[in-house]
Scaffold this motif. Structure first.
Motif, mmCIF file in Angstrom:
data_model
loop_
_atom_site.group_PDB
_atom_site.id
_atom_site.type_symbol
_atom_site.label_atom_id
_atom_site.label_comp_id
_atom_site.label_asym_id
_atom_site.label_seq_id
_atom_site.Cartn_x
_atom_site.Cartn_y
_atom_site.Cartn_z
ATOM 1 N N GLN A 54 6.442 11.185 -2.394
ATOM 2 C CA GLN A 54 5.563 11.315 -3.559
ATOM 3 C C GLN A 54 4.221 10.606 -3.384
ATOM 4 O O GLN A 54 3.359 10.702 -4.255
ATOM 5 N N ALA A 55 4.016 9.934 -2.275
ATOM 6 C CA ALA A 55 2.731 9.261 -2.024
ATOM 7 C C ALA A 55 1.769 10.272 -1.392
ATOM 8 O O ALA A 55 1.416 10.202 -0.209
ATOM 9 N N VAL A 56 1.291 11.209 -2.210
ATOM 10 C CA VAL A 56 0.491 12.328 -1.710
ATOM 11 C C VAL A 56 -0.993 11.977 -1.574
ATOM 12 O O VAL A 56 -1.775 12.762 -1.049
ATOM 13 N N TRP A 57 -1.379 10.813 -2.074
ATOM 14 C CA TRP A 57 -2.774 10.371 -1.971
ATOM 15 C C TRP A 57 -3.026 9.730 -0.602
ATOM 16 O O TRP A 57 -2.151 9.729 0.264
ATOM 17 N N ARG A 58 -4.199 9.154 -0.410
ATOM 18 C CA ARG A 58 -4.540 8.532 0.869
ATOM 19 C C ARG A 58 -4.276 7.024 0.832
ATOM 20 O O ARG A 58 -4.354 6.395 -0.223
ATOM 21 N N ASP A 109 0.859 -1.185 0.000
ATOM 22 C CA ASP A 109 0.000 0.000 0.000
ATOM 23 C C ASP A 109 0.892 1.230 0.000
ATOM 24 O O ASP A 109 2.097 1.168 0.316
ATOM 25 N N SER A 110 0.309 2.373 -0.348
ATOM 26 C CA SER A 110 1.024 3.644 -0.333
ATOM 27 C C SER A 110 0.023 4.758 -0.099
ATOM 28 O O SER A 110 -1.146 4.650 -0.459
ATOM 29 N N GLY A 111 0.506 5.848 0.500
ATOM 30 C CA GLY A 111 -0.357 6.995 0.741
ATOM 31 C C GLY A 111 0.000 7.721 2.018
ATOM 32 O O GLY A 111 0.711 7.188 2.881
ATOM 33 N N ASP A 112 -0.486 8.956 2.140
ATOM 34 C CA ASP A 112 -0.201 9.788 3.311
ATOM 35 C C ASP A 112 1.297 9.912 3.547
ATOM 36 O O ASP A 112 1.771 9.906 4.685
ATOM 37 N N PHE A 113 2.056 9.972 2.419
ATOM 38 C CA PHE A 113 3.506 10.162 2.438
ATOM 39 C C PHE A 113 4.276 8.984 3.042
ATOM 40 O O PHE A 113 5.388 9.149 3.533
ATOM 41 N N TYR A 114 3.673 7.792 2.950
ATOM 42 C CA TYR A 114 4.334 6.563 3.420
ATOM 43 C C TYR A 114 4.106 5.447 2.405
ATOM 44 O O TYR A 114 3.205 5.519 1.557
ATOM 45 N N LYS A 115 4.924 4.404 2.491
ATOM 46 C CA LYS A 115 4.713 3.185 1.701
ATOM 47 C C LYS A 115 4.899 1.974 2.601
ATOM 48 O O LYS A 115 5.712 1.986 3.531
ATOM 49 N N LEU A 120 3.221 4.312 -7.919
ATOM 50 C CA LEU A 120 4.100 5.212 -7.175
ATOM 51 C C LEU A 120 5.328 5.543 -8.027
ATOM 52 O O LEU A 120 6.142 4.658 -8.317
ATOM 53 N N PRO A 121 5.501 6.799 -8.450
ATOM 54 C CA PRO A 121 6.686 7.160 -9.251
ATOM 55 C C PRO A 121 7.939 7.169 -8.388
ATOM 56 O O PRO A 121 7.929 7.659 -7.252
ATOM 57 N N LEU A 122 9.021 6.612 -8.939
ATOM 58 C CA LEU A 122 10.245 6.454 -8.151
ATOM 59 C C LEU A 122 11.481 6.863 -8.944
ATOM 60 O O LEU A 122 12.555 6.281 -8.792
ATOM 61 N N GLY A 123 11.347 7.875 -9.779
ATOM 62 C CA GLY A 123 12.488 8.389 -10.493
ATOM 63 C C GLY A 123 12.305 8.328 -11.994
ATOM 64 O O GLY A 123 11.375 7.708 -12.516
ATOM 65 N N VAL A 124 13.203 9.012 -12.703
ATOM 66 C CA VAL A 124 13.214 8.997 -14.156
ATOM 67 C C VAL A 124 14.467 8.288 -14.651
ATOM 68 O O VAL A 124 15.458 8.196 -13.928
ATOM 69 N N PHE A 125 14.404 7.816 -15.887
ATOM 70 C CA PHE A 125 15.537 7.076 -16.440
ATOM 71 C C PHE A 125 15.727 7.441 -17.901
ATOM 72 O O PHE A 125 14.833 7.962 -18.563
ATOM 73 N N TYR A 126 16.921 7.148 -18.390
ATOM 74 C CA TYR A 126 17.220 7.199 -19.822
ATOM 75 C C TYR A 126 18.196 6.067 -20.089
ATOM 76 O O TYR A 126 19.167 5.879 -19.336
#
Length: 302
Positions: free
Chosen positions: A40-44, A19-25, A292-298
């Motif tokens: 980045q877990a800004v949802w509930r 689960d994720s949300g409230d700024f925790y995972k 849950l986004p965890l960074g960008v890549f190339y």
């Protein structure tokens, strides 16, 4: 320009984002479930606070005097450190995990897709009776942390140079190498910028280069690293190090201010028109299908 996309993670039996949300995972690493901060877990949350408390073997709480440090509230019976295995797509790796004061545990599960990419790229460029190639591809891993990418390259048969500025992290990576029954990784405790500049002066070349630079950092001699100020010059030096015939390249960025478009522009300007380029976001989906986004890549390879 690259094709901008999301990288869908492959299932991994030893890891689960519950689960994720409230700024925790809430995550399961092997036998243990951890609750730790995630900006980045800004949802509930989908589960209740009581369900999180019941499931978690350890919960990280930030120190009020520090934005980064904190401590873990651990239930009786949890082992620390412990180990988990990664077995898929030709890889068989074992990692030591531990509860650190920076909330990290020694592994970034969203990188599993890149480990498979590295393994495939090294395997494809190796010389065989059917095709010319490289006898032992040379791979450079910068800001290499506890070595997941280094292990993937080494297991595929590469000569690997692993560079990190933090000596205890290098020791942790060595343990992971031993647990994974691998050997002969070259360990370098040094500032990544200094190392790369020296390698350019020496005329050295690498078939694969991997970068995981932080937003901010310090080298072993106090060298200051600020991503926005130094990433252009570092990437330019890496372009000089990359072999022109057999190659792959991966960069991951975790700074909240960096979009995949910024990385796309940097890479296009410094590397030009490269083959098979991909860029976008790394993410993990929890069991309620929140991504849950965890960074960008190339990344690219020939």
């Amino acid at each position: 320009m690259s094709m901008i996309s999301l990288i869908t993670p492959a299932p991994w039996s030893a890891y689960e984002l519950i689960d994720s949300g409230d700024f925790y995972k809430l995550e399961r690493f092997g036998d243990y479930v951890l609750s730790r901060p995630e900006p980045q877990a800004v949802w509930r949350k989908s589960l209740s606070d009581d369900e999180w408390a019941d499931r978690a073997h350890a919960t990280f709480r930030r120190d009020r005097s520090s934005p980064e440090r904190g401590d873990w509230q651990v239930k009786p019976g949890m082992r620390d450190p412990w180990q988990i295995r990664f077995q898929q797509q030709g890889l068989n790796l074992t990692f030591k995990l531990a509860l650190t004061t920076f909330k990290h545990v020694g592994i970034f599960p969203e990188q599993a897709n890149n480990w498979a990419y590295i393994h495939d790229a090294v395997t494809a460029m190796k010389r065989t009776t059917e095709r010319p190639g490289v006898e032992r591809p040379r791979v450079l891993n910068l800001f290499a942390y506890t070595g997941g990418a280094s292990l993937a390259a080494r297991q595929a048969g590469a000569d690997v140079t692993h560079v990190d500025a933090v000596k205890p992290v290098i020791s942790w990576a060595r343990e992971n190498m031993d647990y994974s029954e691998l050997d002969n990784i070259r360990w370098v405790v040094e500032d990544a910028v200094k190392f790369v500049r020296r390698e350019v002066r020496r005329g050295n070349k690498y078939n694969g280069i991997i970068l995981d630079p932080p937003a901010y950092g310090r080298g072993p001699d106090g060298e200051k690293w600020v991503l926005e100020e130094q990433i252009y010059d570092l990437l330019g030096a890496c372009a000089d190090l990359l072999d022109g015939d057999d190659f792959f390249f991966i960069i991951n960025l975790y700074s909240l201010g960096f979009s995949s478009l910024i990385v796309d522009n940097l890479m296009a300007q410094l590397f030009g028109d490269v083959p098979n380029a991909e860029s976008g976001e790394l993410y993990l989906a929890d069991t309620f299908n929140k991504r849950l986004p965890l960074g960008v890549f190339y990344r690219f390879k020939n």
